[in-house]
Design an enzyme around this catalytic site. Structure first.
Site, PDB file in Angstrom:
ATOM      1  N   LYS A   1       5.749 -24.457  -6.130  1.00  0.00           N
ATOM      2  CA  LYS A   1       4.740 -25.374  -5.565  1.00  0.00           C
ATOM      3  C   LYS A   1       5.196 -25.866  -4.202  1.00  0.00           C
ATOM      4  CE  LYS A   1       3.061 -26.917  -9.978  1.00  0.00           C
ATOM      5  NZ  LYS A   1       3.358 -27.768 -11.111  1.00  0.00           N
TER       6      LYS A   1
ATOM      7  N   GLN B   1       4.809 -33.145 -13.267  1.00  0.00           N
ATOM      8  CA  GLN B   1       4.931 -31.894 -14.017  1.00  0.00           C
ATOM      9  C   GLN B   1       5.020 -32.182 -15.522  1.00  0.00           C
ATOM     10  OE1 GLN B   1       4.779 -28.774 -12.742  1.00  0.00           O
ATOM     11  NE2 GLN B   1       5.116 -27.801 -14.705  1.00  0.00           N
TER      12      GLN B   1
ATOM     13  N   ASP C   1      -4.347 -32.914 -10.189  1.00  0.00           N
ATOM     14  CA  ASP C   1      -4.272 -32.215 -11.472  1.00  0.00           C
ATOM     15  C   ASP C   1      -5.546 -32.418 -12.295  1.00  0.00           C
ATOM     16  OD1 ASP C   1      -2.277 -30.582 -12.384  1.00  0.00           O
ATOM     17  OD2 ASP C   1      -1.003 -32.196 -13.112  1.00  0.00           O
TER      18      ASP C   1
HETATM   19  N1  GUN Z   1       2.621 -27.779 -16.659  1.00  0.00           N
HETATM   20  C1  GUN Z   1       2.082 -26.525 -16.763  1.00  0.00           C
HETATM   21  N2  GUN Z   1       0.936 -26.445 -16.061  1.00  0.00           N
HETATM   22  C2  GUN Z   1       0.745 -27.657 -15.495  1.00  0.00           C
HETATM   23  C3  GUN Z   1      -0.275 -28.180 -14.640  1.00  0.00           C
HETATM   24  O1  GUN Z   1      -1.256 -27.525 -14.263  1.00  0.00           O
HETATM   25  N3  GUN Z   1      -0.111 -29.480 -14.277  1.00  0.00           N
HETATM   26  C4  GUN Z   1       0.944 -30.232 -14.697  1.00  0.00           C
HETATM   27  N4  GUN Z   1       1.010 -31.501 -14.288  1.00  0.00           N
HETATM   28  N5  GUN Z   1       1.898 -29.774 -15.481  1.00  0.00           N
HETATM   29  C5  GUN Z   1       1.796 -28.486 -15.873  1.00  0.00           C
END
Ligand code: GUN
Length: 298
Positions: A55, A99, A122
């Site tokens: 990311k 996350q 998100d």
């Molecule tokens: N863990 C796996 N996929 C995601 C996501 O799209 N957002 C977040 N915050 N955590 C994740």
């Protein structure tokens, strides 16, 4: 029998990232600052560390500012919430992603609820999920929005199609169903208690598999010509000793002989998630800075 078309999510995601980069440069020229994404990682889960690194890298490649906050696994709930509040108040931060999953002692829902809806890239806060359910504009979870982009690119108008979403998670299944409903699909959400799952899936023009069970969906569950979106990313032992490989929730080899089109694993849905995260961050940045987003290419 003809082979299904391969839906190339890797290529689509690269194209989306390119459009985001162009729009990010235009944003910087207008707003006098870069769009910014903050990612919070608690603990040392190896898969999460890889996601967070990717990311950060792709955020910078798109011409946006990346803020990474890595906290120890024993971080207290109050300290994590204090960080979220600081990021809410920071004008350089347009998007906040905590996350998931968080270590077991932390209350995920309580943390996510503290994220400002204006920075909820998100799409997981009650405001964002509520707006999605109401059919109002807002920030939508990245993976299901990426799946929808692939479906619309492949099929065009989805209205009237039968869609079966397998899985009811907050991150994928539920928002996916809402998005397909908003496109006027007839939507079924199937899950672990669904009776006669193969029969339910066999009705579908669109199948979205998001259960996390390797190769659960079999070729003879599919209606010939169906479009299959495989969200599963399952790490399993490879033929070579000590090695692993990634497989989806769909038996790809079998399904390819029946489906009209299918996403591969890897290279299908996976690359879309971060590309949509960057897109969501840029959309939030425009709104936060009061700058109009030109065109609808994103
Ligand atoms: N863990 C796996 N996929 C995601 C996501 O799209 N957002 C977040 N915050 N955590 C994740």
């Amino acid at each position: 029998m003809s082979q299904a078309a391969v839906i190339d999510g890797k290529a689509f995601a690269a194209g989306l990232r390119g459009r985001v980069a162009v729009a990010a440069a235009a944003f910087e020229a207008k707003a006098g600052r870069k769009a910014g994404l903050a990612v919070v990682l608690v603990g040392e889960d190896p898969a999460s560390q890889v996601y967070v690194r990717n990311k950060g890298k792709q955020t910078i490649e798109a011409g946006m500012a990346s803020f990474e906050h890595k906290l120890p696994a024993d971080t207290a709930q109050a300290d994590l919430i204090a960080l979220v509040e600081r990021l809410n108040a920071d004008p350089a931060v347009d998007g906040i992603l905590v996350q998931l999953p968080l270590p077991g002692h932390l209350d995920e829902q309580a943390v996510v609820e503290r994220i400002s809806p204006n920075k909820d890239v998100d799409g997981l806060t009650p405001t964002s999920t509520g707006r999605l359910a109401l059919g109002l504009p807002g920030l939508v979870p990245c993976t299901p929005l990426g799946c929808l982009m692939l479906l619309k690119d492949r099929l065009g108008d989805l209205s009237g199609l039968d869609a079966v979403v397998i899985g009811r998670s907050i991150l994928v299944g539920k928002p996916m169903a809402q998005l397909l409903l908003a496109e006027s699909c007839t939507v079924t959400i199937a899950h672990s208690r669904t009776k006669n799952l193969p029969d339910v899936v066999r009705r579908a023009d669109i199948v979205v598999a998001a259960v996390g069970r390797p190769e659960m969906v079999k070729a003879d569950w599919l209606k010939p010509g169906a479009t299959v979106i495989d969200v599963g990313i399952n790490r399993v032992p490879a033929a070579e000793a000590g090695k692993t490989r990634l497989i989806g929730d769909v038996d790809y080899a079998g399904a390819s002989a029946v489906a009209g089109a299918i996403t591969p694993v890897p290279g299908g849905v996976g690359p879309m998630t971060i590309a949509v995260l960057l897109r969501n961050t840029l959309v939030a940045a425009h709104r936060n800075a009061g700058v109009a987003l030109e065109g609808d290419a994103l």
